[in-house]
Design an enzyme around this catalytic site. Structure first.
Site: not given
Ligand code: BG6
Length: 481
Positions: A51, A147, A181, A234, A239
């Site tokens: 924006r 996400k 990763k 989350d 994950h």
């Molecule tokens: C994100 C979450 O998807 O992944 C966060 O929303 C989290 O809450 C993060 O801290 C962790 O990612 P990484 O790569 O630091 O382990």
């Protein structure tokens, strides 16, 4: 030992939300690193769209400031200006028509088209629709979405349906950055590139599996988002679920997007519903005021910042082997790993006091990426046959040389995969829906019972109750530090 860098084809990448936090912190630094490594061809172009009423020069100034904050000092060399020169910018009104004709003008015929929706999901529909109504997106365009992909099954279905109105599934790249990763991909290489593990990778030989994603950070500064989400939405639904799938899936017939995603989907569908007694929800509490409730939006919040759970997968391979998952904020250490504990030998030929231990394979995602396998050997010396566990350690940085010490950020890999058109490390729509279908009843159960999370000390290993979850099965969590 460094892998060869193969430049990708010329592309136009439009980042909607180009001035936002994710673009500044992750997407643009990742692109810069790929540029620095020579993976981006001269004709590649990145267009920020948001924006803010900026021109290309103003956008470059913003991103230069972000790089000062988020890049390592030694990365900020003379190539940084050359990269910034490639950035373009367009003010765009996602909900209106402003800026769209200019975007159409900028897109080039011969270049790969990718549109990164680095915005809230409420804008996905509007962006998808306008990319079509303004005749911008070609049939081979790719869109990238982040996400949270929904907050339950119903909203995920709705988002999938909205995107499907304008894009085919083969064009949609749903990011779960854990799949980018390095060690997560290595899990597949180890399982399916060696003959050693796969014959033992089942309930007959595996006692249990632990998957841990522990973080030291609190939710301070993101309380408003986090409080509506919690660790389940989350971290676990996406994950941890992805890590579980890659650990438990059957070997795909080949390393291709649908073959891999079909197998992951089967794992999610084979998960048993979780007994409420097999889940521990926690909230950090700090004697010095650093408690979850200070950081959350709602001072009486019941949202969890920690989860530990025991899962069972009902299929031939895994029936009877528990999978223990845990994740939490504000824990003692930042540590993510997958640990496979094998069963003890069926019979020991050694004296009972020689000791006997199980083999343990640990796959370390972060920090200190690598793997080790604990094996039992004879304790050196003349003192009889005493056994001892030693690690066969494979710290990647040591095993593969100093160049491997730079582990690429997940986004570097994932964005290049979008340009290469490889969806293997992205979530398919049905996978996301299946994960929500498994998660929803758990969250609904907490709500209908009015469950409250237990507390744990900030800086600890998590709630006592989580330790008990394993103790009662005669097992223990791996140390976090
Ligand atoms: C994100 C979450 O998807 O992944 C966060 O929303 C989290 O809450 C993060 O801290 C962790 O990612 P990484 O790569 O630091 O382990």
């Amino acid at each position: 030992m460094v892998s060869r860098v193969i430049p990708v084809d010329p592309f136009d990448l439009v980042i909607f939300g180009g001035t936002g936090d994710l673009a500044r912190r992750k997407i643009l630094p990742a692109l810069y690193r790929r540029f620095r490594d020579g993976q981006m061809p001269d004709e590649a172009r990145i267009i920020g769209a948001a924006r803010a009423d900026l021109d290309a020069g103003g956008y470059r100034t913003e991103i230069r400031a972000a790089f000062d904050e988020f890049l390592h000092e030694d990365e900020r060399d003379d190539r940084m200006e050359a990269f910034l020169e490639r950035l373009d910018y367009l003010p765009i009104d996602a909900m209106g028509d402003g800026g769209w004709p200019d975007l159409k003008e900028k897109m080039r015929d011969g270049a790969i088209q990718a549109f990164y929706f680095s915005v809230g999901p409420s804008l996905f529909g509007a962006l998808a629709e306008r990319l079509h109504s303004h005749g911008i997106a070609r049939d081979d365009a790719r869109i990238v979405v982040e996400k949270p992909f929904g907050r339950d099954l119903a909203s995920a279905k709705e988002l999938n349906a909205t995107l499907a109105e304008h894009f085919d599934e083969t064009q949609i790249y749903r990011i779960d950055h854990y799949l980018g990763k390095e060690t997560v991909q290595n899990l597949m290489a180890v399982r399916f590139g060696n003959v050693l593990f796969e014959p033992l990778w089942n309930a007959q030989y595996v006692d249990h599996v632990q998957i841990t994603v522990a973080e030291e950070v609190s939710v301070e500064g993101r309380g408003a988002y986090y409080d509506k989400s919690g660790a389940m939405r989350d971290m676990v639904q996406n994950h941890l679920m992805q890590l579980l799938c890659l650990t438990a899936m059957e070997p795909p017939s080949k390393f291709d997007p649908d073959a891999v995603r079909d197998e992951k989907l089967k794992v999610i569908r084979a998960l048993d519903p979780v007994d409420p007694g097999d889940i521990v929800r926690g909230q950090y509490d700090g004697a010095l005021g650093a408690s979850y409730l200070d950081h959350a939006e709602d001072p009486a919040s019941r949202t969890e910042s920690y989860i530990a759970m025991k899962l069972h997968i009902s299929n031939w391979r895994w029936k009877g082997t528990p999978f223990y998952l845990r994740t939490g904020k504000r824990l003692k250490a930042r540590k993510s790993e997958i640990v496979v504990t094998f069963k003890e030998t069926p019979h020991s030929i050694f004296d009972a006091d020689a000791g006997s231990r199980a083999n343990v394979l640990s796959i370390r995602l972060q920090p200190d990426e690598g793997m080790d396998l604990r094996v039992t050997i004879k304790e050196p010396g003349p003192g009889g046959m005493r056994l001892v566990d030693v690690p066969l350690d494979m710290t990647f940085a040591e095993a593969l040389g100093p160049d491997a010490a730079h582990v690429p950020d997940a986004y570097e890999r994932l964005i290049m995969d979008v340009i290469r058109g490889n969806q293997t490390l992205f979530m398919r729509g049905d996978e996301v829906e299946a994960a929500w279908a498994w998660t929803d009843p758990i969250i609904d159960g907490w709500q209908s019972r009015g469950d409250r999370p237990v507390t744990y000390d900030a800086g600890s290993s998590g709630p006592e109750e989580a330790l008990m979850l394993l103790h009662r099965d005669g097992r223990r969590w791996r140390e976090l530090s």
